[in-house]
Design an enzyme around this catalytic site. Sequence first.
Site, PDB file in Angstrom:
ATOM      1  N   ASP A 148       3.264  12.942  19.437  1.00 18.79           N
ATOM      2  CA  ASP A 148       3.183  13.266  18.009  1.00 18.79           C
ATOM      3  C   ASP A 148       1.730  13.297  17.550  1.00 18.79           C
ATOM      4  O   ASP A 148       1.377  12.704  16.530  1.00 18.79           O
ATOM      5  CB  ASP A 148       3.996  12.270  17.180  1.00 18.79           C
ATOM      6  CG  ASP A 148       4.303  12.832  15.789  1.00 18.79           C
ATOM      7  OD1 ASP A 148       4.167  14.063  15.605  1.00 18.79           O
ATOM      8  OD2 ASP A 148       4.670  12.049  14.903  1.00 18.79           O
TER       9      ASP A 148
ATOM     10  N   ILE B 121       7.346  -0.325   5.252  1.00 12.85           N
ATOM     11  CA  ILE B 121       6.515  -0.637   4.092  1.00 12.85           C
ATOM     12  C   ILE B 121       5.181  -1.150   4.629  1.00 12.85           C
ATOM     13  O   ILE B 121       5.164  -1.940   5.564  1.00 12.85           O
ATOM     14  CB  ILE B 121       7.140  -1.747   3.219  1.00 12.85           C
ATOM     15  CG1 ILE B 121       8.582  -1.402   2.879  1.00 12.85           C
ATOM     16  CG2 ILE B 121       6.326  -1.966   1.956  1.00 12.85           C
ATOM     17  CD1 ILE B 121       9.311  -2.518   2.140  1.00 12.85           C
ATOM     18  N   VAL B 122       4.089  -0.679   4.054  1.00 11.95           N
ATOM     19  CA  VAL B 122       2.780  -1.127   4.540  1.00 11.95           C
ATOM     20  C   VAL B 122       2.091  -1.979   3.479  1.00 11.95           C
ATOM     21  O   VAL B 122       2.059  -1.614   2.304  1.00 11.95           O
ATOM     22  CB  VAL B 122       1.896   0.077   4.912  1.00 11.95           C
ATOM     23  CG1 VAL B 122       0.571  -0.405   5.476  1.00 11.95           C
ATOM     24  CG2 VAL B 122       2.606   0.955   5.925  1.00 11.95           C
TER      25      VAL B 122
ATOM     26  N   LEU C 188       0.819  -1.214   0.000  1.00 12.47           N
ATOM     27  CA  LEU C 188       0.000   0.000   0.000  1.00 12.47           C
ATOM     28  C   LEU C 188       0.845   1.253   0.000  1.00 12.47           C
ATOM     29  O   LEU C 188       0.423   2.305  -0.461  1.00 12.47           O
ATOM     30  CB  LEU C 188      -0.903   0.021   1.241  1.00 12.47           C
ATOM     31  CG  LEU C 188      -1.934  -1.095   1.352  1.00 12.47           C
ATOM     32  CD1 LEU C 188      -2.673  -0.995   2.658  1.00 12.47           C
ATOM     33  CD2 LEU C 188      -2.901  -1.044   0.190  1.00 12.47           C
TER      34      LEU C 188
END
Lengths: 419, 398
Positions: free
Chosen positions: B188, B75-76, B68
Amino acid sequence: MRYTEDEVYRASSQFRLWSFTAEQLAAQRAETNKAAVERVKAAVHRQRAQRQKESVTGSESERNGSGVDNQAVNGVQKEVEYLTVAEEQKIVNHLAETLIKLGEHFRFPVEVVATGIQFLKRFYLYNSPMTYEPQLISRSSIFLANKTENHHLTAEKYAAGFPKTTAEQILAPEYLIIQALRFTFDVRHPFRGLKGGHMEMMAMAQGQGIAPEAHGRTAAEMQAEMLYLPVRVGGAQNRMTPEELASRITTAYTKASSILKHAAILTDAYFLYTPSQIWLSAHLIADEPLTAFYLSTKFPSPPTSSPQYNKLLTTLTFCKKLLLSHHSLSPSNSSASSEDEMKAKEAEQAAGIGALIKKLRHCRDPDKIDLVKLNKAVKRDAVQDGQLEEQKAKRRKMEREGFKKEADSFWGPELPKKE
Amino acid sequence: MALSPMDSPRSVPGPAKTLAAKTKALAVQNAASSPLSSGASTPTEGTMDLAEQMNDQTRKQFVTGARLGEGTYAIVYAGHYRHDPTRLVAIKKIKVNADYKDGVAMDAIREIKYLQELSHPNIIKLHAVFSTKDQNLSLVLEHLPLGDLEQLWKNKDVRYGGADIKAWACMLARAVWFCHKNFVLHRDIKGNNLLIAADGNVKLADFGLARSFADPFRPMTYNVITRFYRPPELLYGARYYGGAVDVWSMGVVFAELALREFFLPSETDIQQLSVICDVFGTPTEETWPGVSKLEFYTPPSNPSSRPQPLQFWRARFGILGDDGIELLRAMLTMDPKRRLTAQQVLEHRYWTNAPRPTEKEDLPKNGGGAKVMGEDLKRRGGEIESGRADKVARKLFG
């Protein structure tokens, strides 16, 4: 909605994955030991068969080679003696104690040392020292603990603190450890709880205590009761000045704190009890009447009529027994035994560990000795299996794009597509 | 071949043999030729220790699908449970950073550490973690296909009102409250770390900069939180802080939802401070006791900014109503000691006053899709979407 401390703790990985009954703990250790022995056996057999085969091949290739060599190899084949669960535990516990000294040497904060030791103990719940060298694992565990506890330290600087040790050696078992930790890094310690309890007792002693309303004791009543606490359980009442009381509370805190930094992290306490049970038990050892009073303020009077109170006290008594079983709290250690006696005892212990380590040397898993090479090998294999393909694909894509660009500069870019 | 004398284990002693392929070859050879090896179990099972076996079982539960997104940090992939392909997940594979010399990256350790502990409907769920053969860590995360809050306010095709903002902000406030209740600082919080689930739930993600509350007198780094969302005390170099830093970020996100643009954008840290002071006034010892002791504090030059009057807030944030404006300003109080705590935020009357927050299934939706989730998850904390130089200089510890 109320969100209680109990609920917070029950959601923690420490409770979900790392809390056991004494029986479960023993069973898991037995299973780990058994599996390790089988592995080492298999590996040793494999190696011997390998050697045999080689020497056969060797003698075939060099006809003049005699069969004596071959027989000699066979002659060495003695049955290996493996470590028992108890022996494994002795080795791991010894290394845990070494980690305390190591922490002092490097000046690591207490929670780094405590976390590192729990990592070590958790690691050896699912692994045996026969499989993975415990000293390497213990050094890496505490390095990992530095990272998870936000204490800055580079692998290089840390490795430089040991003779002939490289950063690579420190880092090689990291994945193994993380995997054995089942990808959980959070260790819940009793230190903050003890500090909080100490502050609360100090407030009570100054007449500023707050008891749950239903319990019907005012701050002044709690203070008055506290000033008459006996020195020993069942002892005579003993009127203290407020200063004496304050110093007694602080003395108890100091002693309990030292128990938490030694006996609590070195025994199986973290596997068997919650942080609050652990600090209360340590405090119970340090000053029983004071701790009993503190607990009584949390329950309606008389506390002994509350089943919860009795249950808690039973648990604390077990935990206290466990802590007291540690040699740092054994009476011979603290009572006025002569220095020579102490030294003799230490020497005896060291000799015992030495013998175990020697025994360990003969029953190690030959496949897992050089973790640095092993680590590299795993990575190299992965590259061969998949990543290389990925890199190739990437390069080809870049090349394709390069061709396209060149084509574009010659023919002009493609016309924009209509929306 | 593996057994040719040149290549024999004797010439390469010990562990070199454990190259998986080689071991396998040896084992097969042995099984064929030597009766001794019959005692050994199957070669792969035999070489796996208990922890490896557990890891293997976890890994086999999931099927990895299409890629994705890819960032510098991870990395997804799309994925699903093997036994039930309708149960979708996102698999975030952490890349090994060659420049980081100290083993497994801190971002990964932090993210795994805290997500393992936090289980809440408004915090992204970590289904599992496993490592692959190349020793990359993979996080199996909840599948959140509907984009993030920042895209939502940026997407002009989506229309929403005060009740919708209240619903989103409330879910954020619950997530932050829960973190703080567990003694975790997120550090965050920003619109594109707030992902949206298929059922409309907002989920706080990216715990790569999170840490536990420090003990008193233990310093922490001030170099955290993406700049637009960074509170003034961190810009002034505060090293002792608590949940208040997250509450400020939450306030900025709340404001952005109402404005539908960045509320406090800037190009540099210095400029960030002046942007803040333009709205809230330059802090002094009177308005913020202790501020002058912070490392980077400089006394206001003449003329110093004064706080904007109520009209400023009413003109820009009318959609929140007077009680919403009051809450927003209380979250964005310069002095962190007087800023609302996450608990106080949840206790504010804005949530219970009319209008009622929209039910989550009725909330306006983005057409983001899985692609956006990939983009959001691959980022490392502190990075802005463009990935240009406005990354927070990330201290690895502290």
